[in-house]
Design an enzyme around this catalytic site. Structure first.
Site, PDB file in Angstrom:
ATOM      1  N   HIS A 151       1.122  -1.076   0.226  1.00 28.86           N
ATOM      2  CA  HIS A 151      -0.231   0.348  -0.538  1.00 28.86           C
ATOM      3  C   HIS A 151       0.277   0.961   0.119  1.00 28.86           C
ATOM      4  CE1 HIS A 151       0.806   0.841   4.081  1.00 28.86           C
ATOM      5  NE2 HIS A 151       0.155  -0.160   4.339  1.00 28.86           N
ATOM      6  N   HIS A 207       4.115   1.298   2.322  1.00 27.45           N
ATOM      7  CA  HIS A 207       5.185   0.936   2.416  1.00 27.45           C
ATOM      8  C   HIS A 207       6.195   1.721   0.874  1.00 27.45           C
ATOM      9  CE1 HIS A 207       2.408  -2.399   2.795  1.00 27.45           C
ATOM     10  NE2 HIS A 207       3.321  -2.344   4.607  1.00 27.45           N
ATOM     11  N   CYS A 225       2.814 -10.846  19.108  1.00 25.24           N
ATOM     12  CA  CYS A 225       1.900 -10.283  18.077  1.00 25.24           C
ATOM     13  C   CYS A 225       2.285 -10.751  16.681  1.00 25.24           C
ATOM     14  CB  CYS A 225       1.709  -9.081  18.253  1.00 25.24           C
ATOM     15  SG  CYS A 225       0.902  -8.579  16.800  1.00 25.24           S
ATOM     16  N   CYS A 264       3.532  -7.934  14.201  1.00 27.17           N
ATOM     17  CA  CYS A 264       4.194  -7.628  14.281  1.00 27.17           C
ATOM     18  C   CYS A 264       5.463  -8.453  15.003  1.00 27.17           C
ATOM     19  CB  CYS A 264       4.634  -7.384  16.105  1.00 27.17           C
ATOM     20  SG  CYS A 264       3.531  -5.243  16.162  1.00 27.17           S
ATOM     21  N   CYS A 271      -2.719  -5.889  20.834  1.00 32.98           N
ATOM     22  CA  CYS A 271      -1.732  -5.233  20.340  1.00 32.98           C
ATOM     23  C   CYS A 271      -1.811  -3.870  19.922  1.00 32.98           C
ATOM     24  CB  CYS A 271      -0.870  -6.168  18.874  1.00 32.98           C
ATOM     25  SG  CYS A 271       0.532  -5.021  18.071  1.00 32.98           S
ATOM     26  N   HIS A 323      -1.891  -3.704  15.753  1.00 32.37           N
ATOM     27  CA  HIS A 323      -2.434  -4.529  14.627  1.00 32.37           C
ATOM     28  C   HIS A 323      -3.874  -4.548  15.825  1.00 32.37           C
ATOM     29  CE1 HIS A 323       1.122  -5.445  13.725  1.00 32.37           C
ATOM     30  NE2 HIS A 323       0.356  -5.594  12.604  1.00 32.37           N
ATOM     31  N   LYS A 377      -2.348   4.506  12.160  1.00 33.02           N
ATOM     32  CA  LYS A 377      -1.726   4.452  10.413  1.00 33.02           C
ATOM     33  C   LYS A 377      -2.626   3.244   9.643  1.00 33.02           C
ATOM     34  CE  LYS A 377       2.608   0.819   9.905  1.00 33.02           C
ATOM     35  NZ  LYS A 377       2.381  -0.579  10.611  1.00 33.02           N
ATOM     36  N   LYS A 415      -3.332  -2.852   5.746  1.00 32.13           N
ATOM     37  CA  LYS A 415      -4.166  -3.449   5.449  1.00 32.13           C
ATOM     38  C   LYS A 415      -4.608  -4.210   5.892  1.00 32.13           C
ATOM     39  CE  LYS A 415      -3.414  -3.790   0.602  1.00 32.13           C
ATOM     40  NZ  LYS A 415      -4.857  -4.084  -0.188  1.00 32.13           N
TER      41      LYS A 415
HETATM   42  N1  MSP Z   1       9.162  -6.929   7.443  1.00 37.49           N
HETATM   43  C1  MSP Z   1       9.355  -6.025   8.930  1.00 37.49           C
HETATM   44  C2  MSP Z   1      10.558  -5.100   8.612  1.00 37.49           C
HETATM   45  C3  MSP Z   1      12.684  -5.671   8.119  1.00 37.49           C
HETATM   46  S1  MSP Z   1      13.157  -5.220   8.014  1.00 37.49           S
HETATM   47  C4  MSP Z   1      14.511  -5.673   8.437  1.00 37.49           C
HETATM   48  C5  MSP Z   1       8.012  -4.848   8.400  1.00 37.49           C
HETATM   49  N2  MSP Z   1       7.777  -4.973   7.011  1.00 37.49           N
HETATM   50  S2  MSP Z   1       6.562  -4.419   6.491  1.00 37.49           S
HETATM   51  O1  MSP Z   1       6.207  -5.161   5.292  1.00 37.49           O
HETATM   52  O2  MSP Z   1       5.378  -4.512   7.945  1.00 37.49           O
HETATM   53  O3  MSP Z   1       6.749  -3.221   7.037  1.00 37.49           O
HETATM   54  C6  MSP Z   1       7.454  -2.202   5.597  1.00 37.49           C
HETATM   55  C7  MSP Z   1       7.582  -0.038   6.623  1.00 37.49           C
HETATM   56  O4  MSP Z   1       6.295   0.096   5.739  1.00 37.49           O
HETATM   57  C8  MSP Z   1       7.593  -0.102   7.670  1.00 37.49           C
HETATM   58  O5  MSP Z   1       9.462   0.559   7.682  1.00 37.49           O
HETATM   59  C9  MSP Z   1       6.603   0.643   7.896  1.00 37.49           C
HETATM   60  O6  MSP Z   1       6.855   1.123   9.053  1.00 37.49           O
HETATM   61  C10 MSP Z   1       5.992   1.139   6.502  1.00 37.49           C
HETATM   62  N3  MSP Z   1       4.630   1.313   6.525  1.00 37.49           N
HETATM   63  C11 MSP Z   1       4.064   0.085   6.715  1.00 37.49           C
HETATM   64  N4  MSP Z   1       2.631   1.140   7.335  1.00 37.49           N
HETATM   65  C12 MSP Z   1       3.405   2.267   7.323  1.00 37.49           C
HETATM   66  C13 MSP Z   1       2.336   3.469   7.200  1.00 37.49           C
HETATM   67  N5  MSP Z   1       0.874   3.699   7.078  1.00 37.49           N
HETATM   68  N6  MSP Z   1       3.276   5.313   7.590  1.00 37.49           N
HETATM   69  C14 MSP Z   1       3.912   4.825   6.487  1.00 37.49           C
HETATM   70  N7  MSP Z   1       4.994   3.913   6.678  1.00 37.49           N
HETATM   71  C15 MSP Z   1       4.221   2.748   7.342  1.00 37.49           C
HETATM   72  O7  MSP Z   1       8.256  -4.421   8.993  1.00 37.49           O
END
Ligand code: MSP
Length: 525
Positions: free
Chosen positions: A21, A24, A130, A133, A155, A158, A305, A308
């Site tokens: 989304h 990311h 969790c 997370c 959590c 989540h 935040k 998904k």
């Molecule tokens: N797999 C772990 C990271 C491991 S790094 C060694 C993870 N993955 S994630 O897919 O859940 O998230 C990846 C990144 O996307 C994180 O930096 C997270 O903060 C970012 N974001 C996910 N949702 C977000 C928002 N709504 N806004 C901004 N960034 C967000 O965590």
């Protein structure tokens, strides 16, 4: 100009349980803008991104979808995560998947090093976990649920119940590193940034560090511990190591020395993993800690935040299909102060697109090129003596380039863009004041008209160079229309730290045609 400075920047590696989304994509764009800037400055740059494919979360999603975790990961990587890079124009140098042998083998090497050095012991873990997370939770991390989880401990991120674990695990002696970490934060104040993130991390560590459970034995989707194959390594321990396995740790030490240490761009939700656990792991293995960990804010929907799992995710292509990837990149990098949370709205995106990109920048470029076409047969005129108004533009361009570079050094991407935007605003004001169309009415004013239009086109040259890390596609169109490829070279090869040096555009250069950079969008949602 500082050449050959190494700049290694990473994004987090993304969980493949679901499709991306815009949250990311936000992290990806920020890291890519920094990488493009440094690359264009001549620094020895490397941008790493990739996917985090082990652990319970992926295993459960795959199983629920009738696939093996490997099949599921392969499918999501090919159909969603790699295509994201094209959708938002990311120029990554590498893409690591944690299921690749180059990663798995070297994770095992790292584990062996820690085990042999006595940093790992067996114990029993009892507590909450969790799966969303992939994190062991302390009671203080939990809140009371609402709706279907009314009254339960959930959590805080989540909003789902945690699971209670009671397992025999291997532990990493993280508590040994408490003081060394505090010393690190003290000695290197920019190790964790922004300041709010740094303070949070220091407070957290000051409360005392517990040892970390680093293995799981109740499922097998992960990398096996070399000394006990009934356990797989905890997914975060595995994932963090991607930053070194992808650049040669354990395999190509020369390359590793060339790249490491890295600047890690991460969301604030995963700050502690990067600013506490990760440097402690590296200290234990005798490897340098990262150069910097930068925790950016969240994209919010309805004050929460975007996610998904909460069904608030917006696909990046929903935005780029209408506005284009440059507008996506510009909008999120300029409208939100990097390091703080920001709320996304279609209205705000559309308003800024039209005001800043279509009317501000796009219109400036098309008017300027059209006037050179009309009054000078499409060849860049030679400037005469500069008047104070022209000198003011020259100064704005020089100052903007210096300020933008300084802002990028501190990862203040939004400040870099506002500095660059002073050129857009100054040039628009300059055209209004100088009235080239009025000058064109009297042939006696031709020398003055030439100076004015040279000033505007040379300002556009600087803008194309300075904005290309943020908007690589539209600045390329502008570069083509400026006809400078033959005299100055490729846009991506323009030294960004030299962008403010006046007079690079060669008089006589034949301009090409400029397609509209940011067409008006009539029915933006
Ligand atoms: N797999 C772990 C990271 C491991 S790094 C060694 C993870 N993955 S994630 O897919 O859940 O998230 C990846 C990144 O996307 C994180 O930096 C997270 O903060 C970012 N974001 C996910 N949702 C977000 C928002 N709504 N806004 C901004 N960034 C967000 O965590």
């Amino acid at each position: 100009m500082a050449a050959d400075k190494s700049f290694y920047v990473t994004t987090p590696i993304f969980y493949v349980n679901d499709v991306p989304h815009i949250g990311h994509a936000y992290t990806e764009v920020a890291a890519d803008v920094l990488a493009r800037w440094h690359r264009q400055a001549g620094d020895d740059t490397w941008l790493l991104t990739g996917t985090d494919e082990h652990g319970q979360k992926i295993l459960r999603t795959a199983t629920a979808n009738g696939a093996t975790p490997q099949e599921w990961a392969d499918r999501l990587v090919e159909s969603a995560w790699k295509p994201l890079l094209d959708t938002i124009t990311i120029a990554n140098d590498d893409f690591i998947r944690t299921t690749e042998p180059r990663h798995e083998v070297n994770v095992q090497k790292f584990l062996t090093t820690l085990y042999d050095a006595g940093f790992i012991y067996t114990g029993e873990y009892e507590g909450a976990y969790c799966v969303g997370c992939e994190e062991y939770k302390q009671p203080s991390d939990l809140v009371v649920g609402t709706g279907e989880y009314e009254g339960q401990q959930v959590c805080a991120i989540h909003s789902k119940p945690v699971e209670s674990l009671h397992e025999k695990n291997y532990f990493f002696r993280m508590s040994d590193f408490e003081q060394r970490l505090l010393d690190l934060y003290e000695a290197r104040p920019d190790f964790v940034q922004p300041e709010s993130a740094r303070n949070e991390v220091i407070q957290f560590v000051k409360q005392g560090l517990a040892d970390l459970s680093i293995s799981r034995s109740t499922f097998d989707w992960g990398i096996k511990l070399p000394w006990d194959e009934t356990h797989v390594v905890y997914v975060w321990f595995d994932a963090l190591l991607n930053y070194i396995t992808a650049t040669g740790y354990g395999q190509d030490e020369a390359n590793f020395a060339r790249r490491w240490p890295a600047t890690h761009i991460v969301g604030k939700d995963i700050l502690r993993f990067h600013a506490v656990i990760w440097p402690a792991m590296l200290m234990a293995a005798g490897i340098d800690v990262p150069k910097q960990v930068y925790g950016h804010g969240w994209l919010l929907v309805g004050g929460e935040k975007m996610s998904k799992s909460k069904l608030t995710g917006i696909a990046p292509s929903d935005i780029t299909d209408t506005f284009g990837s440059d507008a996506f990149r510009y909008y999120f990098m300029s409208a939100i102060t990097f390091g703080q949370d920001g709320s996304f709205s279609w209205e705000d995106l559309s308003a800024r697109y039209h005001a800043e990109l279509a009317n501000g920048f796009g219109n400036l470029a098309s008017r300027a090129l059209a006037m050179v076409g009309k009054y000078f047969d499409g060849a860049v005129p030679a400037p005469g003596d500069y008047a104070p108004a022209d000198k003011a533009i020259i100064d704005v361009v020089a100052a903007a380039a210096v300020e933008a570079d300084a802002a990028i050094e501190t990862l203040a991407i939004h400040d870099a863009i506002s500095s660059i935007w002073t050129i857009v605003d100054a040039l628009n004001g300059y055209i209004t004041e100088q009235e080239p169309w009025a000058l064109a009415k009297d042939p006696a004013n031709a020398p003055r008209l030439a100076t004015v239009l040279y000033t505007v086109t040379e300002g556009l040259r600087a803008l194309a160079v300075l904005l290309s890390p943020v908007m690589p596609l539209s600045t390329q169109k502008l570069w083509n229309a400026l006809g400078v490829e033959a005299s100055l070279g490729a846009l991506a090869a323009q030294p960004v730290r030299n962008a403010g040096t006046w007079g690079q555009l060669v008089p006589g250069t034949a301009l090409g045609t400029l397609e509209p950079l940011f067409p008006r969008i009539e029915t933006a949602e």
